[in-house]
Scaffold this motif. Structure first.
Motif, PDB file in Angstrom:
ATOM      1  N   VAL A  84      33.906 133.924 -46.366  1.00 31.37           N
ATOM      2  CA  VAL A  84      33.224 132.784 -46.998  1.00 31.37           C
ATOM      3  C   VAL A  84      32.889 131.717 -45.962  1.00 31.37           C
ATOM      4  O   VAL A  84      31.762 131.202 -45.904  1.00 31.37           O
ATOM      5  N   THR A  88      28.629 131.545 -45.374  1.00 31.29           N
ATOM      6  CA  THR A  88      27.911 130.472 -46.082  1.00 31.29           C
ATOM      7  C   THR A  88      27.141 129.540 -45.149  1.00 31.29           C
ATOM      8  O   THR A  88      26.067 129.051 -45.524  1.00 31.29           O
ATOM      9  N   LEU A  91      23.257 129.943 -44.584  1.00 33.83           N
ATOM     10  CA  LEU A  91      22.265 129.447 -45.534  1.00 33.83           C
ATOM     11  C   LEU A  91      21.742 128.063 -45.171  1.00 33.83           C
ATOM     12  O   LEU A  91      20.663 127.672 -45.634  1.00 33.83           O
ATOM     13  N   SER A  92      22.505 127.319 -44.367  1.00 33.78           N
ATOM     14  CA  SER A  92      22.130 125.915 -44.164  1.00 33.78           C
ATOM     15  C   SER A  92      22.158 125.438 -42.722  1.00 33.78           C
ATOM     16  O   SER A  92      21.484 124.457 -42.382  1.00 33.78           O
ATOM     17  N   TYR A 137      38.829 129.344 -51.851  1.00 31.67           N
ATOM     18  CA  TYR A 137      37.565 130.013 -51.528  1.00 31.67           C
ATOM     19  C   TYR A 137      36.377 129.111 -51.870  1.00 31.67           C
ATOM     20  O   TYR A 137      35.400 129.041 -51.118  1.00 31.67           O
ATOM     21  N   ALA A 141      33.570 127.505 -49.438  1.00 32.47           N
ATOM     22  CA  ALA A 141      32.134 127.671 -49.683  1.00 32.47           C
ATOM     23  C   ALA A 141      31.401 126.338 -49.580  1.00 32.47           C
ATOM     24  O   ALA A 141      30.299 126.256 -49.014  1.00 32.47           O
ATOM     25  N   GLY A 144      31.004 125.537 -45.972  1.00 34.78           N
ATOM     26  CA  GLY A 144      29.971 126.342 -45.337  1.00 34.78           C
ATOM     27  C   GLY A 144      28.571 125.940 -45.742  1.00 34.78           C
ATOM     28  O   GLY A 144      27.656 125.918 -44.908  1.00 34.78           O
ATOM     29  N   LEU A 145      28.379 125.615 -47.010  1.00 37.55           N
ATOM     30  CA  LEU A 145      27.050 125.218 -47.473  1.00 37.55           C
ATOM     31  C   LEU A 145      26.595 123.902 -46.853  1.00 37.55           C
ATOM     32  O   LEU A 145      25.391 123.611 -46.818  1.00 37.55           O
TER      33      LEU A 145
END
Length: 478
Positions: A84, A88, A91-92, A137, A141, A144-145
């Motif tokens: 995770v 993640t 994506l950003s 988790y 996330a 990470g986002l």
């Protein structure tokens, strides 16, 4: 009369220059991270330990079997957690790097710090409300986002590169790493003691996680309200022409050793057609060396906490904190190494010294049986931080300042993506081999570390060939 009274503008400029220092953000963020990492490990261990004891209360099992089951549970948790954390940001992080290059350098730093704060709050709420570990988790996330460490560290490296000249850039970036290491050392040394401050079902680790949240909050507000973006310190007297072979790169291989520009004069000779394309080759080889070396480092770092908790070491909370702190001492020794080696060696030589240092230490770590042997192995890794930091510095000298955010985030995402795969593979290898030879993962890391020397050696060979036979343009020869 006070100099600042005589020249108030000088005092104002001095204060503004201090506000461009990224070190306070790095230090507070790393203290929060080191407290969080130790707290996460100990909280997860306590959660699975409680579950194991309740599940086996009716049918007692040997202590070794319970320990193996707990190790597998913790390892499986970290497999999912690291997936995770590693996936993640894909994506950003690149979008944040692009926005930082285009609009404002602090975007990637501030957004990622918000994610750090949310993840620390997630661990705090888990301790306070006794939520299941799966909640972590979701916290990972969110981190990470918001870009995760990839966006944060690429932003830090971009600011550090902008605020330093090419000749001093390796020292500037390793100094930032030194601050990171000192902060991590202090946080890790205190983590075990803070974890034990409050006991009980709802208080175990509360002080530790609260301190982590406080440090993360300070870092976020400092970056928003105090931190200023430094002006580029590129030397206009050394402006070099660009080569149209790679977008955003500068056609001078000697940027890997910029101090030579002050020592040797440019030799006037027409460029050889078709041969003057060092940046593309050098950047690719530096990428490859960094990725292979990072595979070795990430694998070792991911397995080491489990290794500390298991026999033959079997450490408690305080000893685990000390063991994690020992890992941060390489930031100090690597800084001193760069300080000394940069005076007599090129970047590629320093990189290979660091790889040999880590590979040798990992090989010793594979055969550790006593506590003192663990610290000896960590001491051998004293220059382990030099390779990746020096590779970043070398790459920054081959690209334009306007491309720092994108290039650094691409490198960091590449390392993060390979790190996700490495974490999963190493944890599975550890589970399969911990009963037969618990040091298998460390031996594999040693092999990968020595393997990473090959692409860096090719870079050094190409550099020597280009300089000897004149296969580079006149503007690129030292």
């Amino acid at each position: 009369m006070d100099p600042e009274d005589a020249c108030p503008r000088r005092g104002l400029l001095s204060r503004l220059r201090v506000r461009t220092w990224i070190e306070p953000v790095v230090a507070s963020t790393q203290v929060a991270a080191s407290l969080y990492e130790a707290g996460l490990l100990l909280v997860v261990k306590a959660s699975f330990g409680a579950g194991a004891s309740s599940n086996h209360s009716a049918s007692p099992s040997p202590r070794g079997a319970l320990e193996d089951e707990q190790q597998r549970a913790i390892s499986n948790f970290y497999i999912v957690y690291n997936l995770v954390v590693g996936l993640t940001p894909l994506l950003s992080a690149y979008g944040l790097g692009w926005l930082s290059d285009r609009y404002h350098r602090k975007i990637s730093i501030c957004v990622s710090l918000l994610g750090f704060l949310l993840s620390r709050l997630g661990l705090l709420l888990k301790v306070l409300l006794d939520w299941p570990v799966e909640v972590l988790y979701g916290a990972a996330a969110l981190k990470g986002l918001c870009g995760g460490f990839s966006a944060f560290w690429s932003g830090v490296m971009a600011l550090g590169s902008l605020g330093s000249s090419e000749g001093r850039r390796s020292m500037r970036l390793i100094l930032i790493d030194l601050i990171l290491g000192l902060a991590g050392f202090c946080g890790s040394m205190a983590s075990g003691h803070l974890f034990k401050q409050m006991t009980g079902h709802s208080g175990h680790g509360l002080v530790l996680t609260a301190c982590s949240v406080s440090c993360a909050t300070f870092a976020l507000f400092y970056s928003l309200l105090v931190l200023k973006v430094p002006e580029s310190m590129a030397d206009p007297g050394k402006a070099l022409p660009a080569v149209d072979t790679v977008s955003g790169t500068v056609g001078t291989y000697c940027a890997l050793d910029p101090d030579q520009l002050d020592k040797q004069s440019v030799v006037g000779r027409p460029p050889s057609p078709g041969k003057a394309r060092p940046p593309r080759t050098i950047i690719a080889l530096l990428f490859l060396g960094a990725i292979i070396y990072d595979l070795a480092v990430v694998g070792t770092v991911d397995v080491m906490p489990l290794f500390m908790l298991r026999e033959p070491l079997g450490w408690n909370q305080v000893q685990v904190g000390y063991g994690m702190a020992a890992g941060y001492t390489i930031f100090i020794t690597s800084f001193l190494g760069v300080l000394v080696f940069s005076r007599c060696f090129q970047d590629t030589t320093m990189i290979m010294i660091g790889m040999v240092s880590f590979g040798s230490g990992a090989l010793l770590l594979a055969f550790v049986k006593e506590t003192y042997m663990f610290y000896i192995a960590r001491a051998v890794m004293l220059f382990a931080l030099i390779p990746v930091t020096t590779i970043r510095s070398a790459m920054s000298k081959l690209i334009k300042g306007s491309s720092y955010g994108k290039v650094f985030v691409i490198l960091q995402l590449s390392l993060a993506l390979t790190g996700v795969v490495t974490s999963t593979v190493y944890n599975k290898i550890y589970q399969l081999t911990m009963e037969k030879f618990v040091g298998t993962c460390f031996a594999l890391s040693s092999f990968l570390s020595f393997l990473a020397i090959i692409p860096i050696g090719i870079v050094a060979y190409k550099q020597a060939s280009w300089l000897q036979y004149g296969d580079i343009p006149e503007t690129s020869r030292c």
